[in-house]
Design an enzyme around this catalytic site. Structure first.
Site, PDB file in Angstrom:
ATOM      1  N   LYS A 113       0.850  -1.192   0.000  1.00  0.00           N
ATOM      2  CA  LYS A 113       0.000   0.000   0.000  1.00  0.00           C
ATOM      3  C   LYS A 113       0.883   1.238   0.000  1.00  0.00           C
ATOM      4  O   LYS A 113       1.259   1.777   1.044  1.00  0.00           O
ATOM      5  CB  LYS A 113      -0.933  -0.005   1.218  1.00  0.00           C
ATOM      6  CG  LYS A 113      -2.117   0.946   1.050  1.00  0.00           C
ATOM      7  CD  LYS A 113      -3.017   0.494  -0.091  1.00  0.00           C
ATOM      8  CE  LYS A 113      -4.156   1.466  -0.364  1.00  0.00           C
ATOM      9  NZ  LYS A 113      -4.927   1.084  -1.541  1.00  0.00           N
ATOM     10  N   SER A 148      -8.368  -0.127  -5.531  1.00  0.00           N
ATOM     11  CA  SER A 148      -8.597   0.168  -4.126  1.00  0.00           C
ATOM     12  C   SER A 148     -10.090   0.358  -3.861  1.00  0.00           C
ATOM     13  O   SER A 148     -10.870  -0.558  -4.058  1.00  0.00           O
ATOM     14  CB  SER A 148      -7.770   1.387  -3.710  1.00  0.00           C
ATOM     15  OG  SER A 148      -7.481   1.339  -2.328  1.00  0.00           O
TER      16      SER A 148
END
Length: 584
Positions: free
Chosen positions: A189, A382
């Site tokens: 991430k 996402s």
């Protein structure tokens, strides 16, 4: 007194007459904007596809500019462009396509949809020419399928390969005494890396290397097929930087010749049977849209909902995916008995995790009543992947950026910046020990940091559960391909994150089959603004944007957009890809 009343009544009557005249002028003005009268294509037309324009998911209308007769005032949507190209295939008035491929304002997913539509057009036997003074790699990725590709004798073809460059601001924040307090779940991430690192982590370097390798490999493969070359040779051209001048592009087979624009037009005129150059009928996409009925008509309805931009809580605007706005749009289509299926077109790098959850919920409810198909554009990662993972079927392009199953949040500690740099201190009172937890004027306590990390971990678990349920996979498997990692569309297909490769048109056809209908029309959302909204709302937005662009410049506007995104991130759990990732 009588004289006063006579003057007053005369003035009042004149005012009334003036208002009536203005009213009828306004009605005529509105009628001219909403007139359904079609223009004309003309004989021996050549459809111009200008890649230098960015075709958005939701078309843009400019009614003021229309009054001046500017046919290019409006900007058609990407799907309108695709539909027009496919319509032109069977339109006897259109003899060919001219691709302006010097630059390309469209990302890889959109470019692939336009490219596929032009390939289909070529099946008609009609000609396709491509030209650019200096042809960019993005422009060439579409233009290379033309029958003839030309560039300016003093121009050339950009053939350097792809690169991704990210900016890191950790050093700047240290100089300013600003501490970014960051909490994230997923080793890949990387959206917070610019704040916590000075260079790429190994994990981020790995994921971006694999992804850009997929994109570049696809570019070489398509070029090799179009130009009758092999991928190894094309790769060597870039590695050895052999395409430096326009003549090199001809020598190594990337273009068919070097010509100026007027020479290309003369060649097209001859191909059309000796049409005079000044009579050459080049027709732009918007003018063509005003001349033909390229949209499908039928009895049943299929709802197509376009969602582009950052995902935010609340309503947002047409360049954002507001949770309330899109919840209501999906609900409207779900409750409409005449709507047989829902297709959601997504082009977003994510945003608020809670907003994504709320939209996911509404799509899940809709799936119980009718088929729900999702089409990914340039990027659907996402939070954008979160909200769509439970659809009946998901389509992506090979070059779609997707995945990025992970969560983060950040809260800046600016206490030292205010104290040491500005000489500002803060004090206050509170009714509970944690009432000021999200203040940027003091550091978080260990307990508060643990609370925020636990919150992020909890949202990440929910995210994985949603994906596991929607994709019918084990939770451990989703975790193994998650961790915030981004994937190309082609790899996402192999991993089971998407069902098929294809564009919006493929998704709509699948939704129709699932709904068992072949006699259908599309109902597209968000619906177009009415005339007053288009005039005044669009004018206000364009005026503001133009003023800022003039003052800040292009780089300044990018910085402003970054600041806006960072502000949206603060204190809100985010499901978002890296906020700046430009492939060149």
């Amino acid at each position: 007194m009588k004289s006063f009343f006579k003057i007053f009544l005369a003035s009042f009557l004149a005012l009334v007459v003036l208002c009536v005249i203005i009213f009828f002028i306004f009605i005529g003005f509105v009628s001219s904007l909403t007139s359904s009268e079609k223009g004309k294509t003309g004989a021996k037309a050549v459809l111009v596809v200008d890649l230098g324009r960015t075709y958005p998911e939701i078309g843009v209308e400019n009614p003021i500019a229309k009054l001046s007769g500017n046919d290019d005032a409006d900007l058609p949507s990407l799907y309108d462009v695709v539909r027009m190209i496919r319509y032109a295939k069977t339109d006897t008035a259109v003899k060919g396509i001219y691709i302006k491929c010097g630059s390309n304002g469209n990302a890889m997913g959109a470019s692939q949809e336009i490219r596929n539509a032009i390939i289909d057009f070529k099946g008609s036997g009609k000609f396709v020419y491509a030209y650019g003074d200096v042809i960019s790699q993005g422009g060439y990725s579409v233009g290379n399928i033309a029958d003839r590709v030309y560039c300016n004798p003093k121009g050339g073809v950009d053939w350097r390969g792809y690169a991704i460059q990210l900016a890191f601001v950790k050093g700047l924040l240290q100089k300013l005494d600003i501490e970014p307090q960051i909490f994230y779940a997923g080793k890949f991430k990387s959206a917070t890396e610019p704040f916590r690192e000075t260079s790429m982590t190994d994990a981020n370097r790995l994921q971006l290397s694999v992804m850009i390798g997929d994109f570049y490999g696809r570019f070489l493969q398509q070029t090799a097929e179009a130009r009758k070359l092999d991928t190894a040779t094309l790769h060597r051209y870039a590695n050895e930087y052999l395409i430096q001048h326009a003549s090199d592009a001809v020598k190594y087979g990337l273009v068919d010749g070097l010509k100026y624009d007027d020479e290309v037009r003369e060649e097209i005129a001859k191909k059309l049977g000796g049409v005079k150059l000044d009579k050459l009928n080049f027709i732009g996409l918007q003018k063509y849209a005003n001349a033909v009925d390229f949209r499908r008509d039928g009895k049943d309805k299929i709802a197509v909902i376009y969602a582009q931009g950052d995902i935010i809580d609340g309503k947002g605007d047409r360049d954002m995916i507001g949770s309330i706005t899109y919840r209501d749009l999906i609900r409207k289509a779900r409750l409409d008995k005449n709507t047989k299926a829902i297709v959601m077109r997504i082009n977003s790098g994510g945003g608020s995790a809670l907003a994504s959850e709320n939209i996911w919920r509404e799509l899940t409810l809709a799936r119980k009543d009718k088929p729900v198909v999702v089409s990914f554009g340039d990027v659907a990662a996402s939070g954008a992947y979160y909200l769509s993972c439970n659809a009946d079927s998901i389509f992506a392009q090979t070059n779609t950026i997707t995945g990025s199953i992970g969560v983060f949040t950040l809260l800046p500690n600016m206490q030292k910046f205010f104290n040491n740099k500005l000489g500002i201190t803060f004090d206050g009172v509170k009714t509970a020990s944690q009432a000021d937890m999200f203040s940027a004027t003091k550091p978080l306590t260990p307990a508060q940091k643990m609370f925020l990390q636990n919150s992020v971990d909890s949202i990440y678990l929910t995210f994985k559960e949603r994906v596991a349920q929607g994709r019918n996979k084990e939770l451990d498997y989703i975790d193994s391909i998650g961790q915030g990692r981004v994937w190309s569309g082609s790899r996402a297909l192999q991993l089971g994150l998407v069902d098929r490769l294809g564009g919006l048109e493929d998704a709509i056809a699948t939704a129709a089959r699932m709904a068992k209908t072949s006699d259908y029309r599309l109902r597209e959302y968000p619906e177009p603004h009415n005339v007053l909204e288009a005039i005044f709302g669009g004018y206000e937005k364009d005026a503001t944007r133009s003023a800022m662009q003039k003052e800040l410049g292009e780089d300044g506007m990018k910085t402003y957009q970054h600041i806006k995104r960072v502000k949206q991130m603060v204190g809100v759990s985010q499901a978002r890809i890296p906020f700046e990732m430009s492939i060149e």
